[in-house]
Design a protein around this motif. Structure first.
Motif, PDB file in Angstrom:
ATOM      1  N   GLY A 115     -32.592 -21.669  97.235  1.00  0.00           N
ATOM      2  CA  GLY A 115     -33.390 -22.214  96.043  1.00  0.00           C
ATOM      3  C   GLY A 115     -34.894 -22.657  96.362  1.00  0.00           C
ATOM      4  N   TRP A 116     -35.211 -21.891  97.772  1.00  0.00           N
ATOM      5  CA  TRP A 116     -36.657 -22.104  98.016  1.00  0.00           C
ATOM      6  C   TRP A 116     -37.105 -20.639  98.536  1.00  0.00           C
ATOM      7  CZ3 TRP A 116     -38.397 -24.501 103.496  1.00  0.00           C
ATOM      8  CH2 TRP A 116     -39.632 -24.419 103.589  1.00  0.00           C
ATOM      9  N   SER A 117     -37.886 -19.934  97.635  1.00  0.00           N
ATOM     10  CA  SER A 117     -38.459 -18.994  97.658  1.00  0.00           C
ATOM     11  C   SER A 117     -39.967 -18.515  97.448  1.00  0.00           C
ATOM     12  CB  SER A 117     -37.566 -17.912  96.773  1.00  0.00           C
ATOM     13  OG  SER A 117     -37.855 -16.449  96.959  1.00  0.00           O
ATOM     14  N   TYR A 118     -40.593 -17.863  98.172  1.00  0.00           N
ATOM     15  CA  TYR A 118     -42.092 -17.723  97.735  1.00  0.00           C
ATOM     16  C   TYR A 118     -42.715 -16.355  98.598  1.00  0.00           C
ATOM     17  CZ  TYR A 118     -42.849 -19.571 102.569  1.00  0.00           C
ATOM     18  OH  TYR A 118     -42.932 -19.953 103.849  1.00  0.00           O
ATOM     19  N   ARG A 119     -43.768 -15.844  98.116  1.00  0.00           N
ATOM     20  CA  ARG A 119     -44.490 -14.985  98.413  1.00  0.00           C
ATOM     21  C   ARG A 119     -45.596 -15.269  98.892  1.00  0.00           C
ATOM     22  NH1 ARG A 119     -44.565 -10.531  93.752  1.00  0.00           N
ATOM     23  NH2 ARG A 119     -45.070 -12.470  92.663  1.00  0.00           N
ATOM     24  N   ARG A 120     -46.276 -14.423  99.707  1.00  0.00           N
ATOM     25  CA  ARG A 120     -47.748 -14.774 100.406  1.00  0.00           C
ATOM     26  C   ARG A 120     -48.411 -13.243 100.502  1.00  0.00           C
ATOM     27  NH1 ARG A 120     -47.643 -18.081 105.713  1.00  0.00           N
ATOM     28  NH2 ARG A 120     -47.590 -16.253 106.762  1.00  0.00           N
ATOM     29  N   LEU A 121     -49.639 -13.371 100.109  1.00  0.00           N
ATOM     30  CA  LEU A 121     -50.618 -12.287 100.509  1.00  0.00           C
ATOM     31  C   LEU A 121     -51.257 -12.597 101.808  1.00  0.00           C
ATOM     32  CD1 LEU A 121     -51.953 -11.595  97.107  1.00  0.00           C
ATOM     33  CD2 LEU A 121     -50.180 -10.674  98.177  1.00  0.00           C
ATOM     34  N   ILE A 122     -51.340 -11.667 102.756  1.00  0.00           N
ATOM     35  CA  ILE A 122     -52.065 -12.037 104.065  1.00  0.00           C
ATOM     36  C   ILE A 122     -53.283 -11.205 103.914  1.00  0.00           C
ATOM     37  CG2 ILE A 122     -51.819 -12.046 106.396  1.00  0.00           C
ATOM     38  CD1 ILE A 122     -48.691 -12.371 105.928  1.00  0.00           C
ATOM     39  N   LEU A 123     -54.587 -11.563 103.882  1.00  0.00           N
ATOM     40  CA  LEU A 123     -55.660 -10.910 104.106  1.00  0.00           C
ATOM     41  C   LEU A 123     -56.298 -11.260 105.614  1.00  0.00           C
ATOM     42  CD1 LEU A 123     -55.065 -12.051 101.060  1.00  0.00           C
ATOM     43  CD2 LEU A 123     -57.246 -11.408 100.647  1.00  0.00           C
ATOM     44  N   ARG A 124     -57.485 -10.350 105.529  1.00  0.00           N
ATOM     45  CA  ARG A 124     -58.528 -10.879 106.747  1.00  0.00           C
ATOM     46  C   ARG A 124     -59.945 -10.950 106.083  1.00  0.00           C
ATOM     47  NH1 ARG A 124     -56.318 -12.633 111.339  1.00  0.00           N
ATOM     48  NH2 ARG A 124     -54.438 -11.423 111.862  1.00  0.00           N
ATOM     49  N   THR A 125     -60.531 -11.928 106.576  1.00  0.00           N
ATOM     50  CA  THR A 125     -62.029 -11.998 105.984  1.00  0.00           C
ATOM     51  C   THR A 125     -62.877 -11.145 106.925  1.00  0.00           C
ATOM     52  OG1 THR A 125     -62.608 -13.950 107.463  1.00  0.00           O
ATOM     53  CG2 THR A 125     -61.197 -14.518 105.399  1.00  0.00           C
ATOM     54  N   PRO A 126     -63.901 -11.047 106.638  1.00  0.00           N
ATOM     55  CA  PRO A 126     -64.957 -10.118 107.377  1.00  0.00           C
ATOM     56  C   PRO A 126     -65.191 -10.927 108.736  1.00  0.00           C
ATOM     57  CG  PRO A 126     -65.766 -10.190 105.048  1.00  0.00           C
ATOM     58  CD  PRO A 126     -64.515 -11.079 105.332  1.00  0.00           C
ATOM     59  N   VAL A 132     -54.104 -16.529 103.687  1.00  0.00           N
ATOM     60  CA  VAL A 132     -53.195 -16.469 103.077  1.00  0.00           C
ATOM     61  C   VAL A 132     -53.264 -17.045 101.671  1.00  0.00           C
ATOM     62  CG1 VAL A 132     -50.541 -17.080 103.106  1.00  0.00           C
ATOM     63  CG2 VAL A 132     -51.871 -16.689 105.439  1.00  0.00           C
ATOM     64  N   LEU A 133     -52.749 -16.302 100.575  1.00  0.00           N
ATOM     65  CA  LEU A 133     -52.652 -16.754  99.317  1.00  0.00           C
ATOM     66  C   LEU A 133     -51.072 -16.824  99.100  1.00  0.00           C
ATOM     67  CD1 LEU A 133     -55.278 -14.490  97.734  1.00  0.00           C
ATOM     68  CD2 LEU A 133     -55.699 -16.568  98.767  1.00  0.00           C
ATOM     69  N   GLU A 134     -50.651 -17.944  98.680  1.00  0.00           N
ATOM     70  CA  GLU A 134     -49.291 -18.348  98.674  1.00  0.00           C
ATOM     71  C   GLU A 134     -48.808 -18.921  97.436  1.00  0.00           C
ATOM     72  OE1 GLU A 134     -46.153 -21.717 100.319  1.00  0.00           O
ATOM     73  OE2 GLU A 134     -47.273 -20.251 101.961  1.00  0.00           O
ATOM     74  N   GLY A 135     -47.688 -18.453  96.879  1.00  0.00           N
ATOM     75  CA  GLY A 135     -47.095 -18.642  95.644  1.00  0.00           C
ATOM     76  C   GLY A 135     -45.532 -18.360  95.323  1.00  0.00           C
ATOM     77  N   GLU A 136     -44.980 -18.984  94.326  1.00  0.00           N
ATOM     78  CA  GLU A 136     -43.614 -18.783  94.048  1.00  0.00           C
ATOM     79  C   GLU A 136     -43.318 -17.277  93.992  1.00  0.00           C
ATOM     80  OE1 GLU A 136     -42.871 -20.844  90.360  1.00  0.00           O
ATOM     81  OE2 GLU A 136     -42.434 -22.608  91.208  1.00  0.00           O
ATOM     82  N   SER A 137     -42.024 -17.063  94.232  1.00  0.00           N
ATOM     83  CA  SER A 137     -41.591 -15.819  94.113  1.00  0.00           C
ATOM     84  C   SER A 137     -41.167 -15.411  92.433  1.00  0.00           C
ATOM     85  CB  SER A 137     -40.223 -15.610  94.981  1.00  0.00           C
ATOM     86  OG  SER A 137     -39.188 -16.179  94.507  1.00  0.00           O
ATOM     87  N   GLU A 138     -41.043 -14.235  92.337  1.00  0.00           N
ATOM     88  CA  GLU A 138     -40.537 -13.813  90.940  1.00  0.00           C
ATOM     89  C   GLU A 138     -39.245 -14.665  90.709  1.00  0.00           C
ATOM     90  OE1 GLU A 138     -41.655 -11.584  88.763  1.00  0.00           O
ATOM     91  OE2 GLU A 138     -43.667 -11.418  89.586  1.00  0.00           O
ATOM     92  N   ALA A 139     -38.342 -14.414  91.543  1.00  0.00           N
ATOM     93  CA  ALA A 139     -37.144 -14.888  91.391  1.00  0.00           C
ATOM     94  C   ALA A 139     -37.012 -16.667  91.086  1.00  0.00           C
ATOM     95  CB  ALA A 139     -36.124 -14.882  92.269  1.00  0.00           C
ATOM     96  N   ALA A 140     -37.918 -17.205  91.544  1.00  0.00           N
ATOM     97  CA  ALA A 140     -38.029 -18.665  91.822  1.00  0.00           C
ATOM     98  C   ALA A 140     -38.841 -19.213  90.311  1.00  0.00           C
ATOM     99  CB  ALA A 140     -38.901 -19.409  92.967  1.00  0.00           C
ATOM    100  N   ARG A 141     -39.735 -18.311  90.065  1.00  0.00           N
ATOM    101  CA  ARG A 141     -40.416 -18.383  88.946  1.00  0.00           C
ATOM    102  C   ARG A 141     -39.617 -18.581  87.661  1.00  0.00           C
ATOM    103  NH1 ARG A 141     -46.179 -15.274  88.120  1.00  0.00           N
ATOM    104  NH2 ARG A 141     -44.332 -13.646  88.605  1.00  0.00           N
ATOM    105  N   SER A 142     -38.842 -17.293  87.446  1.00  0.00           N
ATOM    106  CA  SER A 142     -38.039 -17.206  86.223  1.00  0.00           C
ATOM    107  C   SER A 142     -36.783 -17.973  86.365  1.00  0.00           C
ATOM    108  CB  SER A 142     -37.252 -15.780  86.391  1.00  0.00           C
ATOM    109  OG  SER A 142     -36.702 -15.587  87.596  1.00  0.00           O
ATOM    110  N   GLU A 143     -36.442 -18.454  87.408  1.00  0.00           N
ATOM    111  CA  GLU A 143     -35.315 -19.765  87.669  1.00  0.00           C
ATOM    112  C   GLU A 143     -35.838 -21.218  87.318  1.00  0.00           C
ATOM    113  OE1 GLU A 143     -33.105 -18.841  91.232  1.00  0.00           O
ATOM    114  OE2 GLU A 143     -32.716 -17.131  90.682  1.00  0.00           O
ATOM    115  N   GLY A 144     -37.258 -21.223  87.462  1.00  0.00           N
ATOM    116  CA  GLY A 144     -37.923 -22.772  87.325  1.00  0.00           C
ATOM    117  C   GLY A 144     -37.765 -23.365  88.795  1.00  0.00           C
ATOM    118  N   HIS A 145     -37.500 -22.726  89.777  1.00  0.00           N
ATOM    119  CA  HIS A 145     -37.679 -23.264  91.069  1.00  0.00           C
ATOM    120  C   HIS A 145     -38.882 -23.196  91.699  1.00  0.00           C
ATOM    121  CE1 HIS A 145     -33.192 -22.579  90.434  1.00  0.00           C
ATOM    122  NE2 HIS A 145     -33.234 -23.920  90.970  1.00  0.00           N
ATOM    123  N   SER A 146     -39.092 -23.959  92.704  1.00  0.00           N
ATOM    124  CA  SER A 146     -40.658 -23.632  93.524  1.00  0.00           C
ATOM    125  C   SER A 146     -40.082 -23.447  94.928  1.00  0.00           C
ATOM    126  CB  SER A 146     -41.470 -24.790  93.218  1.00  0.00           C
ATOM    127  OG  SER A 146     -40.943 -25.872  93.448  1.00  0.00           O
TER     128      SER A 146
END
Length: 146
Positions: A115-126, A132-146
């Motif tokens: 029930g706890w799933s998320y995705r992160r984009l990991i970037l490097r600044t100059p 890190v840009l973090e948000g819910e995973s596809e599955a969590a969004r479609s099921e209404g979980h965070s």
């Protein structure tokens, strides 16, 4: 390690019925002010302050996020100092924004517990900060979980 009574601590953090602390507004010391500015502008962060009063400082902001960058006076090691994490409402939209801005990223899927799933984009600044840009995973969004 000292643990305090959070109820007592919360009461001391309030003044006249409102919270004493109202916003986190970190300032990052960067090696290349112009390159960092361009990086954050390409990601879509608007500049909310730039002026002659503080010529080596630029502030960015949205309704919920405020932060600044300033020219570092001495060299620092950003990856060992800070991982800069910002929540996003849509990881896919953030990936598209990065692609459109020619910002490289690594996608990471995290599933720490049922029930706890998320995705992160990991970037490097100059300047080398890990962003890190973090948000819910596809599955969590479609099921209404965070």
């Amino acid at each position: 390690m000292r643990v305090e009574n959070t109820t007592a601590t919360n009461k001391t953090m309030e003044t006249s019925g409102h919270a004493l602390f109202s916003r986190l507004a970190p300032v990052l010391n960067v090696a290349d002010l112009a390159a960092e500015r361009e990086f954050y502008e390409r990601l879509g962060f608007p500049v909310i302050y730039e002026g002659p009063e503080y010529p080596s400082f630029i502030a960015f902001g949205t309704d919920s996020i405020h932060f600044g960058i300033q020219q570092a006076l001495t060299p620092n090691d950003p990856p060992s100092v800070l991982t800069w994490q910002i929540a996003v409402t849509d990881v896919d939209a953030a990936m598209e924004r990065c692609r459109a801005a020619a910002v490289d990223f690594e996608l990471e899927q995290n599933d720490p517990a049922p029930g706890w799933s998320y995705r992160r984009l990991i970037l490097r600044t100059p300047s080398g900060f890990r962003l890190v840009l973090e948000g819910e995973s596809e599955a969590a969004r479609s099921e209404g979980h965070s």
